[in-house]
Design an enzyme around this catalytic site. Structure first.
Site, PDB file in Angstrom:
ATOM      1  N   LYS A  65       8.646  49.329  56.641  1.00  0.00           N
ATOM      2  CA  LYS A  65       8.716  50.480  57.555  1.00  0.00           C
ATOM      3  C   LYS A  65      10.167  50.868  57.816  1.00  0.00           C
ATOM      4  O   LYS A  65      10.512  52.061  57.905  1.00  0.00           O
ATOM      5  CB  LYS A  65       8.007  50.154  58.876  1.00  0.00           C
ATOM      6  N   LYS A 108      14.847  54.339  68.136  1.00  0.00           N
ATOM      7  CA  LYS A 108      14.393  52.952  68.307  1.00  0.00           C
ATOM      8  C   LYS A 108      14.248  52.288  66.942  1.00  0.00           C
ATOM      9  O   LYS A 108      14.711  51.168  66.718  1.00  0.00           O
ATOM     10  CB  LYS A 108      13.057  52.929  69.047  1.00  0.00           C
TER      11      LYS A 108
END
Length: 292
Positions: A173, A241
């Site tokens: 990811k 983030k």
């Protein structure tokens, strides 16, 4: 039909849990920090809702989580009311949260001590992918655990792949987000350059999107970018983030991410413009010429 639980009903988790119930026909119990949302979900989909994560996980063969960050994951996993307290040996915990690889390895170890299987399974595809059941799911964990969980995960996914051992899903990811950051910055610069040159952006994109420059970002974001519309999609604060985790992991494994670090800085500038909740394609906003 499997007995399942879903922890976290945000913009992603709410429809993902719905697909487990409606598409998969599974027995689903949900928990959400805001209880009224869990009640709403249960009323809409016909599932059950629990008062604690542990209660939701009790007796479940598969427990799914999709919350905000590492701290949020720990807050629902550990403790007397956490999911591990409710899970039984042989069950599988599947974390769809985009979190750190370090956390994935930590959870794999904690689950192993209780005889629970663990899969880190972050997703890509955004809110639309979640709503349409078309997410890409990148998994890390044991082959046997993955094989058992894959048919259930497929309820909300178009692609599910095992990338390697625990943490590999999260690393995948991160690689995904690194690619997106560079692509969106390049697309932003190209559109700003074309606008400043008086080009018809629609005509240009219709041509270059069919060549080597083509990408999902170009196909799906050029028009809203050209129209200066960013109130949709994947929020910049979420991307920052994710990029923060990429940069932290790069320090750990000795990688250089100069473009990623620069784009993260650019995102901080867009946040300062009031764009914290704008789509990641809002990188173009900082490149536009001031109105005369």
């Amino acid at each position: 039909m499997a007995k399942t639980a879903f922890i976290g009903l945000g913009v992603m988790g709410y429809p993902m849990a719905g697909h487990l119930k409606n598409k998969g026909g599974h027995d689903v119990t949900v928990w959400n920090r805001t209880g009224s949302k869990a009640e709403k979900w249960a009323g809409e989909y016909g599932g059950a809702h629990a008062k604690t994560p542990g209660e939701a996980a009790k007796g479940a063969e598969f427990v799914f989580m999709c919350v905000g960050n590492d701290d949020d994951v720990r807050s629902v996993v550990y403790g007397d009311d956490g999911v591990l307290a409710g899970m039984e040996s042989g069950a599988t915990l599947i974390d769809n949260t985009t979190a750190s690889a370090e956390l994935a390895r930590e959870l794999a170890e904690a689950c192993g001590k209780k005889g629970v299987r663990f899969i880190d399974a972050p997703v890509s595809g955004g809110q639309a992918g979640a709503e349409n059941g078309q997410l890409t799911v990148m998994c890390g964990g044991d082959q046997a655990a993955f094989d058992a969980a894959k048919p259930v995960i497929e309820c909300y996914a178009k692609m599910v792949g095992l990338m390697g051992t625990s943490g590999s899903g999260q690393i995948t990811k991160m690689m995904n987000q690194i690619c997106i950051a560079g692509l969106v910055q390049g697309l932003s610069e190209a559109i700003a350059f074309g606008q400043n040159s008086g080009m018809d952006i629609e005509k240009v994109i219709s041509v270059i999107s069919k060549g080597a420059a083509g990408s999902w970002q170009m196909e799906n974001r050029w028009k809203t970018m050209n129209d200066d519309h960013y109130d949709h999609g994947f929020a910049i604060e979420w991307m920052r983030k994710d990029l923060g985790m990429c940069l932290a992991e790069a320090k750990r494994n000795g990688s250089q991410l100069p473009v990623t670090a620069l784009v993260d800085q650019f995102y901080s500038e867009v946040e300062a413009m009031g764009g914290k909740r704008w789509d990641t394609s809002a990188l173009l906003a900082r490149l536009r010429k001031p109105a005369k």
